[in-house]
Design a protein around this motif. Structure first.
Motif, PDB file in Angstrom:
ATOM      1  N   GLU A 167       1.009  -1.387  -0.084  1.00  0.00           N
ATOM      2  CA  GLU A 167      -0.029   0.238   0.135  1.00  0.00           C
ATOM      3  C   GLU A 167       0.950   0.827   0.256  1.00  0.00           C
ATOM      4  O   GLU A 167       2.424   1.054   0.201  1.00  0.00           O
ATOM      5  CB  GLU A 167      -1.157   0.202   1.581  1.00  0.00           C
ATOM      6  CG  GLU A 167      -0.250  -0.162   2.250  1.00  0.00           C
ATOM      7  CD  GLU A 167      -0.994   0.156   3.461  1.00  0.00           C
ATOM      8  OE1 GLU A 167      -2.234  -0.058   3.361  1.00  0.00           O
ATOM      9  OE2 GLU A 167      -0.673   0.108   5.231  1.00  0.00           O
ATOM     10  N   GLU A 168       0.082   2.206  -0.635  1.00  0.00           N
ATOM     11  CA  GLU A 168       1.402   3.885  -0.576  1.00  0.00           C
ATOM     12  C   GLU A 168       0.853   4.402   0.973  1.00  0.00           C
ATOM     13  O   GLU A 168      -0.424   4.368   1.174  1.00  0.00           O
ATOM     14  CB  GLU A 168       0.115   4.038  -1.587  1.00  0.00           C
ATOM     15  CG  GLU A 168       0.594   5.737  -2.407  1.00  0.00           C
ATOM     16  CD  GLU A 168       1.906   5.592  -2.949  1.00  0.00           C
ATOM     17  OE1 GLU A 168       3.690   5.883  -2.826  1.00  0.00           O
ATOM     18  OE2 GLU A 168       2.375   4.086  -4.119  1.00  0.00           O
ATOM     19  N   LEU A 169       1.520   4.970   1.297  1.00  0.00           N
ATOM     20  CA  LEU A 169       1.970   5.046   2.553  1.00  0.00           C
ATOM     21  C   LEU A 169       2.037   7.043   2.778  1.00  0.00           C
ATOM     22  O   LEU A 169       3.201   6.879   1.556  1.00  0.00           O
ATOM     23  CB  LEU A 169       2.928   5.025   3.823  1.00  0.00           C
ATOM     24  CG  LEU A 169       3.070   3.560   4.106  1.00  0.00           C
ATOM     25  CD1 LEU A 169       4.186   2.902   5.322  1.00  0.00           C
ATOM     26  CD2 LEU A 169       1.411   3.348   4.772  1.00  0.00           C
ATOM     27  N   LYS A 170       1.519   7.529   2.875  1.00  0.00           N
ATOM     28  CA  LYS A 170       1.914   9.252   3.420  1.00  0.00           C
ATOM     29  C   LYS A 170       2.008   9.258   4.303  1.00  0.00           C
ATOM     30  O   LYS A 170       1.296   9.519   6.014  1.00  0.00           O
ATOM     31  CB  LYS A 170       0.276   9.481   2.507  1.00  0.00           C
ATOM     32  CG  LYS A 170       0.248   9.923   1.216  1.00  0.00           C
ATOM     33  CD  LYS A 170      -0.920  11.183   0.613  1.00  0.00           C
ATOM     34  CE  LYS A 170      -1.514  10.472  -0.576  1.00  0.00           C
ATOM     35  NZ  LYS A 170      -0.492  10.402  -1.354  1.00  0.00           N
ATOM     36  N   ILE A 171       3.178   9.294   4.749  1.00  0.00           N
ATOM     37  CA  ILE A 171       3.769   9.834   6.120  1.00  0.00           C
ATOM     38  C   ILE A 171       4.466  11.747   6.381  1.00  0.00           C
ATOM     39  O   ILE A 171       5.151  12.113   5.174  1.00  0.00           O
ATOM     40  CB  ILE A 171       5.343   9.062   6.394  1.00  0.00           C
ATOM     41  CG1 ILE A 171       4.815   7.768   5.743  1.00  0.00           C
ATOM     42  CG2 ILE A 171       5.506   9.055   8.007  1.00  0.00           C
ATOM     43  CD1 ILE A 171       6.178   6.570   6.224  1.00  0.00           C
ATOM     44  N   GLY A 172       3.843  12.512   6.746  1.00  0.00           N
ATOM     45  CA  GLY A 172       3.588  13.525   7.377  1.00  0.00           C
ATOM     46  C   GLY A 172       4.615  13.235   8.414  1.00  0.00           C
ATOM     47  O   GLY A 172       5.690  12.491   9.087  1.00  0.00           O
ATOM     48  N   SER A 173       5.877  14.771   7.248  1.00  0.00           N
ATOM     49  CA  SER A 173       7.200  14.550   8.242  1.00  0.00           C
ATOM     50  C   SER A 173       8.082  15.767   8.692  1.00  0.00           C
ATOM     51  O   SER A 173       7.456  16.168   7.225  1.00  0.00           O
ATOM     52  CB  SER A 173       8.446  13.420   7.741  1.00  0.00           C
ATOM     53  OG  SER A 173       9.953  13.759   7.494  1.00  0.00           O
ATOM     54  N   ASP A 174       8.399  16.288  10.100  1.00  0.00           N
ATOM     55  CA  ASP A 174       9.350  16.967  10.179  1.00  0.00           C
ATOM     56  C   ASP A 174      11.227  17.256   9.415  1.00  0.00           C
ATOM     57  O   ASP A 174      11.562  18.096  10.453  1.00  0.00           O
ATOM     58  CB  ASP A 174       8.744  18.126  10.750  1.00  0.00           C
ATOM     59  CG  ASP A 174       8.612  17.679  12.196  1.00  0.00           C
ATOM     60  OD1 ASP A 174       9.005  16.140  12.361  1.00  0.00           O
ATOM     61  OD2 ASP A 174       8.602  17.525  13.860  1.00  0.00           O
ATOM     62  N   LEU A 175      11.104  16.003   9.729  1.00  0.00           N
ATOM     63  CA  LEU A 175      12.499  15.674   9.531  1.00  0.00           C
ATOM     64  C   LEU A 175      12.547  14.449   8.176  1.00  0.00           C
ATOM     65  O   LEU A 175      12.533  13.634   9.066  1.00  0.00           O
ATOM     66  CB  LEU A 175      13.106  15.516  10.497  1.00  0.00           C
ATOM     67  CG  LEU A 175      15.265  15.431  10.328  1.00  0.00           C
ATOM     68  CD1 LEU A 175      15.550  17.115   9.684  1.00  0.00           C
ATOM     69  CD2 LEU A 175      14.893  15.642  12.091  1.00  0.00           C
ATOM     70  N   VAL A 176      13.585  15.213   7.269  1.00  0.00           N
ATOM     71  CA  VAL A 176      13.743  13.564   6.490  1.00  0.00           C
ATOM     72  C   VAL A 176      15.350  13.648   7.042  1.00  0.00           C
ATOM     73  O   VAL A 176      15.628  13.946   6.424  1.00  0.00           O
ATOM     74  CB  VAL A 176      13.109  13.987   4.909  1.00  0.00           C
ATOM     75  CG1 VAL A 176      13.470  12.761   3.809  1.00  0.00           C
ATOM     76  CG2 VAL A 176      11.997  13.556   4.747  1.00  0.00           C
TER      77      VAL A 176
END
Lengths: 569, 440, 258
Positions: A397-406
């Motif tokens: 499945e496609e995940l959409k991960i909100g992130s404030d640090l990549v």
């Protein structure tokens, strides 16, 4: 150098079955019978394994019994087995350069497995060619040289310093040349080290202090190697300091421990565009300086610029463990921060690395497998918030991960100036850009050039324990010639026939080692211990005044004629 | 002061060989103790090495012979370390020399005895797939090339009759009365290089090892594809001696596992050697189908990823992500049905193959426990020797003067073992240099 | 019987010989026609030996070295490339096919490439057919050409030029003037033409005294060109007038330390 007395060649030929490797294809008894009829061959026999201790004693017995002064073994390749058979000859009193090999396995039985007749005929030809050369062989001696008991270590990171300390403890002097103003290398930029989670700078300081307080180690920082002349035991090194001042010193051996920087992934995953897309190295720095503001969600992306279809095709080995370690450190600081590691294949190999992986899972680090063909995408929202879209290959499945640090895990790569160093030292770089050892399996830290060795990440990506192991390793390899104090060098060198030399100087210019100069009489002279025996001078000399020992024109021509079934005059 | 400083090296595999040669080449004296009749270790059993596909014995044999011929190396094969006392710079070591019942100084290794001996037993070197006699050389390139009588299987020792070998030995080398000998040596440092053993895959009952004939281990496969192996290099499956058309490799058998009697760590080399063996199989027979069941592909070494890419793209080796749940044998054909979940599409599937190759965990040598007691060098929870400091002193043990290298320190491949063995040699040389400077 | 070419290979020890070994180790099969001579470096390949090998009836000569940049001796393969270039120019002036000589780069890891190249070269030679110089009755005219080429390859002037080629391009001449590849190629062609023709003349008149007219017929060259060469060769003491028939002088070779 060559012996003056001319003996009539008495050649013994030993044909190896190599179990069934040769005997299963080539008719070995037929080759033996054929060899017996060749000129100057006084004895021939077959062996199951000529390289076995039994085979070796057969050679020695043959030499004694038939008074052989030339030996030919028809078996595998001289690249691996010539030293062994030469040793046997020497022990039985035959100069080792009177030994010749016919490669009837690697270049015959193995390559022509389905053509036993053709292979047998070829084997006979190869033996005939070996006999043709053998008849013309001359005994040679290896010149002896003194070895300066000091080493040049290029690079003052953990590998270079470890090697230097170990060498100094063995009683040798060491020069460390480091291009940066401080010792320490990559470790100076790291926070904690896996697998023990030791503090990097604490451990490093300990090593740096040991090096600095060691009287037999001279440290030259902000310095680069400019020129290296000479050869094993006698390298003349010129270094250049930041103020352009140069200095010279002698070294018996050279260790390349130049380390490796990380790849800067400019333009990938928003790196360089968004401030909160950083590399693992930058994260390490933030952790070290205590400047990491509590993130809500960290996404680490593995294999950024590594394991590519073309270009950097290699796996950088340390990134998975680095990511896991840093994920654990973040979790320790901020247990409720979400940490994701987006990986392709997790490299937690070896003794204790799996355990770290498991601990990370237990502490809630989320591992997401992605596929090379469906790489994650980093997208920025209106307010600068990042979302990482990734196809989770295990959940489909496609995940959409909100992130404030990549955090991007990028590979170690070769330094930009490595090509120049490789040319100064005349040692090669491999297809991945890292320094290339002489034999991947059994000589992993030696270069083809005697007296020069490699360790640490200059050789390929590796972590601290692995770099340190190799550093101790080169400290043994480099110690061998220095402990011996005297060495025997190449006997296969060029020799100038003075009476034919017109002094044109062509050879002086083309010798890649600077081994030839004009003497006071204006004729060319070869410095034997510098000559590597390539033979370019001999093939080029306008007067044909230079001869290559062991590969004389006469010998090579005799082989060619024998290959054609013609005899030389 | 001793004439020459000495080092004891325990284990005659590639790690022990490299450490010995490094020390001997610089003029130090080495005692190389090996438990079995020949040095060479595991590397001698391999067909080829990854990723260069060098013929393993071809590159190893010269080093083995170099050890044998080296004036500074005393080879003590078929021997075991029994007792160690003293400390760094001055260890006293008792070595038990097991009787071969063949005089090493007389035997020429001609092999006549081995042809005449009436007893055939499975050959350990061939992983039991080939036979040897009760008097034997484990493999053709064995060093030293001296026959050994296996007392447990010898007719004379078991029933008091036979002695055919003695009768036929032209060199009068057979000596049934040989007794174990004890040798006491003094050394400055000790290097442990005991290598690895194989996990017993029977523990994973659902894979049917030793139950289904066509389920073998990777080391058995190495012997089956080797030109001097029991089948002359033809891959013939055990049930019917036919060449299988489909072969499946299963990774992580007993490793990366929390199960009882299994090992949690990754053995480090299996993904690569399975890839290598797949290419060898394809070279032997291009139309063969090869599948590798894996969990995570470990491709971390120099040129490894490129090697796997080549196997995939040029040789059509199929990598399937998933740890098989069970293997079922078709009782008629003896073919095997591998049941697994493909973790990439989460579907449970079945694959029918003619041969299954298990890649078992490589585990610490069983001698380590005994050596721990004798040497005082500590083992970790798995049974590998513990590094004094895993980061900065990887080859040191808790005992000064005793060093470790190769697989005995933890999983690693051949080049890593070789480099580390040189490292252990350097550390041992440091001890000797220190002793010398104190004596002066 | 089908034609099975005899091919002599000159391989460098470090890359191509190792590559040939690897082909065997990897059990990659290739035709049995090649007989390999191991040299330490492709730079050791002596043009005179290559020409003599062809003169003695080799159906093909395959020279192999490390890829450019990989030479164990840094630049040996660059010199090999220059020499093969000159050899091909020399062969082009004979009636022996240039295709009988080939230079290739093979690394120590390219067992497959080695096998492919051998296969390919064997096919190439099979297409050319047996060497006219093989066997007991070599074609005399072609042989004369190859021997002249060989003599040219032995000649000081040509060798000096070839030996200096690389330095002339890289570092320039004594005046520091760098020469371009094109200019150098032009010079090289001129020198090769000259040396080749002079050596053919020399070898012809060594057999029996000939006039300029006869020489120009044999060499298929205009008599003016032949005369120009004859004048130079006389001045250098290579040939002399044997006798005069009618008004035409017949020239003969002088035994000289050439």
């Amino acid at each position: 150098m060559e012996s003056m007395e001319e003996e009539t060649p008495r050649i013994g030929v030993f044909v190896c079955h190599c179990g069934i490797n040769i005997g299963g294809v080539v008719n070995v008894p037929e080759v033996v019978e054929y060899a017996k009829k060749l000129p100057c061959v006084v004895y021939a026999e077959e062996n199951l394994y000529t390289c076995s201790s039994e085979g070796i004693s057969k050679i020695k017995e043959g030499i004694a019994k038939y008074n052989l002064n030339r030996v030919i073994v028809a078996s595998c390749t001289p690249r691996t087995h010539e030293p062994l058979f030469r040793g046997a000859c020497e022990e039985a009193g035959v100069n080792k350069y009177l030994f010749e090999m016919a490669n009837i396995r690697d270049q015959c039985s193995w390559a022509h497995m389905h053509e036993p007749e053709g292979a047998t005929e070829k084997a006979k030809d190869l033996v005939r060619m070996a006999v043709a050369k053998s008849r013309l062989l001359k005994p040679l001696e290896e010149p002896e040289i003194d070895v300066t008991p000091s080493a040049l270590v290029i690079g003052g990171g953990i590998s270079g310093m470890t090697a230097a300390l170990c060498l100094s403890n063995q009683g040798f002097k060491v020069h460390i040349v480091e291009k940066e103003p401080e010792l320490g290398g990559m470790l100076g930029h790291l926070y904690k080290l896996y697998p023990t989670m030791q503090d990097a700078s604490e451990s490093l300081n300990h090593v740096v202090n040991s090096v600095k307080s060691n009287k037999s180690i001279e440290v030259l920082t902000s310095t680069v190697v400019k020129q290296v002349k000479g050869f094993i035991g006698n390298f003349e090194v010129t270094v250049q300091k930041a103020n352009d001042e140069t200095a010279n010193f002698e070294a018996g051996t050279i260790i390349v421990a130049t380390g490796a920087p990380i790849f800067e992934p400019v333009g990938m995953y928003g790196y360089g565009e968004y401030d909160n897309v950083i590399t693992q190295l930058r994260l390490e720095q933030l952790l070290k300086d205590g400047q990491l503001k509590k993130p809500e969600s960290v996404v680490m992306i593995q294999c950024v610029g590594a394991r590519e279809k073309e270009g950097r095709t290699y796996c950088s080995r340390i990134c998975c463990m680095t990511a896991i370690k840093n994920a654990l450190l973040i979790k320790d600081l901020h247990p409720d921060t979400d940490v994701y590691i987006l990986f392709r294949e997790l490299q937690t190999y070896g003794k204790h690395y799996e355990e770290h992986y498991r601990t990370a899972q237990d502490k809630g680090v989320k591992f997401v497998k992605y596929l090379q063909e469906k790489s994650p995408r980093v997208v920025s929202g209106k307010n600068g918030e990042l979302t990482v879209n990734v196809y989770h290959a295990l959940l489909n499945e496609e995940l959409k991960i909100g992130s404030d640090l990549v955090v991007l895990s990028t590979p170690l790569i070769q330094h930009e100036d490595a090509r120049e160093l490789s040319q100064i030292l005349k040692v090669p770089l491999g297809p991945d850009g890292f320094f290339f050892e002489v034999h991947v399996k059994l000589r992993p830290i030696d270069f083809a050039t005697d007296g020069i060795y490699v360790c640490g990440t200059a050789h390929s990506p590796k972590d601290t324990p692995e770099s340190v192991s190799q550093a101790f390793g080169v400290a043994s390899r480099a110690a061998i010639p220095m402990a011996l104090k005297r060495l025997r060098t190449e006997a296969i060198t060029a020799v100038v026939h003075e009476n034919l030399c017109s002094g044109c100087g062509t050879c002086v210019k083309l010798c890649p080692y600077g081994a030839i100069e004009k003497d006071e009489k204006g004729v060319a002279r070869v410095t034997e211990v510098v000559c590597k025996g390539c033979g370019v001078c001999a093939a080029t000399c306008p007067e044909r005044a230079i001869e290559m020992r062991h590969f004389t024109s006469e010998q090579v021509m005799a082989q060619a004629l024998a290959a054609l079934g013609r005899t030389s005059a | 002061m001793r004439e020459k400083s000495s080092v004891l090296v325990i284990g005659g595999g590639i790690a022990g060989i490299q450490a010995s040669l490094d020390l001997a080449d610089r003029g130090l004296e080495v005692y190389l103790v090996e438990k079995t009749p020949s040095i060479g270790g595991r590397m001698a059993q391999l067909d080829k090495t990854f990723p260069t596909m060098d013929c393993s014995i071809c590159i190893l044999a010269p080093k083995m012979i170099e050890c044998f011929r080296h004036p500074n190396i005393k080879l003590l094969t078929y021997s075991e370390v029994e007792e160690v006392s003293g400390s760094a710079g001055n260890f006293t070591v008792k070595v038990l020399r097991n009787p071969r019942f063949v005089d090493e100084s007389k035997c020429t290794g001609c092999g006549t005895c081995m042809q005449k001996c009436p007893i055939k037993v499975p050959n350990e070197f061939e992983m039991g797939l080939g036979m040897r006699r009760a008097i034997y050389l484990p493999f053709p390139q064995a060093v030293p090339r001296v026959a050994t009588i296996d007392k447990d299987n010898c007719l004379y020792f078991q029933k008091g009759v036979c002695k055919i070998c003695e009768k036929f030995c032209q060199a009068n080398a057979v000596d049934f009365d040989k007794k174990p000998e004890e040798l006491t040596i003094n050394v400055s440092a000790i290097i442990i290089a005991t290598g690895f053993n194989l996990f017993n895959p029977s523990i994973i009952g659902e894979y049917g090892y030793k139950q289904y004939k066509n389920v073998i281990t990777s080391l058995e496969l190495e012997r089956l594809v080797n030109a001097s192996g029991p089948t002359g290099g033809k891959l013939l499956r055990p049930s019917d001696g036919k060449e299988p058309n489909e072969i499946a490799f299963i990774q992580c058998v007993g490793s990366r596992s929390q199960r009882k009697k299994c090992f949690p760590y990754c053995s480090s080399v299996c993904c690569m050697y399975a890839t290598k063996e797949s290419i060898i199989l394809k070279e032997h027979k291009p139309e063969v189908e090869v599948y590798i069941f894996y969990i995570e592909l470990r491709v971390f070494g120099k040129g490894f990823q490129e090697f796997v890419t080549r196997a995939r793209e040029e040789w059509d080796v199929e990598y399937i992500r998933g740890r098989p749940d069970e293997i079922i044998e078709d009782p008629k054909t003896r073919d095997l049905i591998v049941r697994y979940e493909d973790t990439l599409d989460r579907k449970v599937k079945e694959l029918k193959v003619g041969l299954v190759v298990l890649c078992p965990a490589l585990i610490p040598n069983d001698s380590n426990t005994k050596l721990e007691k004798i040497l005082g060098a500590e083992l970790d929870e798995h049974g590998f020797f513990k590094s004094k400091d895993p980061l900065f002193a990887p080859v040191d043990t808790n005992v000064p003067g005793i060093f470790i290298c190769g697989y005995s320190q933890g999983p690693k491949d051949i080049p890593e073992s070789v480099a580390q063995s040189s490292g252990a040699a350097a550390r041992a040389a440091e001890v000797i240099a220190l002793v010398a400077s104190e004596e002066n | 019987m089908t034609f099975e070419p005899r091919i002599v290979g000159f391989l460098c020890n470090w890359c191509s010989y190792a590559g040939a070994d690897l082909a065997g180790v990897s059990r990659i099969s290739y035709p049995t026609n090649i007989r390999i001579i191991r040299l330490m470096c492709s730079g050791r390949v002596e043009p005179v030996i290559v020409l003599e090998t062809l003169a003695q009836g080799a159906d093909g000569v395959l020279v192999m070295g490390c890829h450019i940049g990989d030479c164990h001796y840094i630049s040996g393969n660059l010199y090999a490339e220059r020499k093969i270039n000159v050899l091909k120019k020399l062969l082009a002036r004979t009636s022996l096919e240039v295709g009988r000589l080939r230079l290739e780069w093979v690394s120590a890891s390219e067992g497959g490439r080695f096998a492919e190249l051998v296969k390919d070269f064997v096919e190439q030679i099979k297409a050319l057919g047996p060497s006219p110089l093989a066997g007991d009755k070599p074609d005399k005219n072609i042989l004369a050409g190859v021997l002249a080429a060989k003599a040219a390859a032995e000649d000081f002037r040509l060798r000096l030029l070839v030996g200096r080629e690389k330095t002339m391009i890289d570092d320039g001449n004594v005046y520091g003037e760098k020469v371009s590849e094109e200019e150098l190629d032009k010079i090289l062609n001129e020198v090769i033409d000259t040396e080749f023709v002079r050596n053919r003349i020399y070898l012809l008149v060594k057999e029996k005294p000939l006039s300029v007219k006869e020489l120009s017929e044999r060499l298929d060259l205009d008599s003016k060109t032949v005369l120009r060469h004859v004048v130079v060769m006389r001045r250098r003491g290579l040939i002399t007038v044997d006798r005069v028939e009618g008004t035409s002088p017949l020239y003969t070779a002088l035994e000289v330390g050439r």
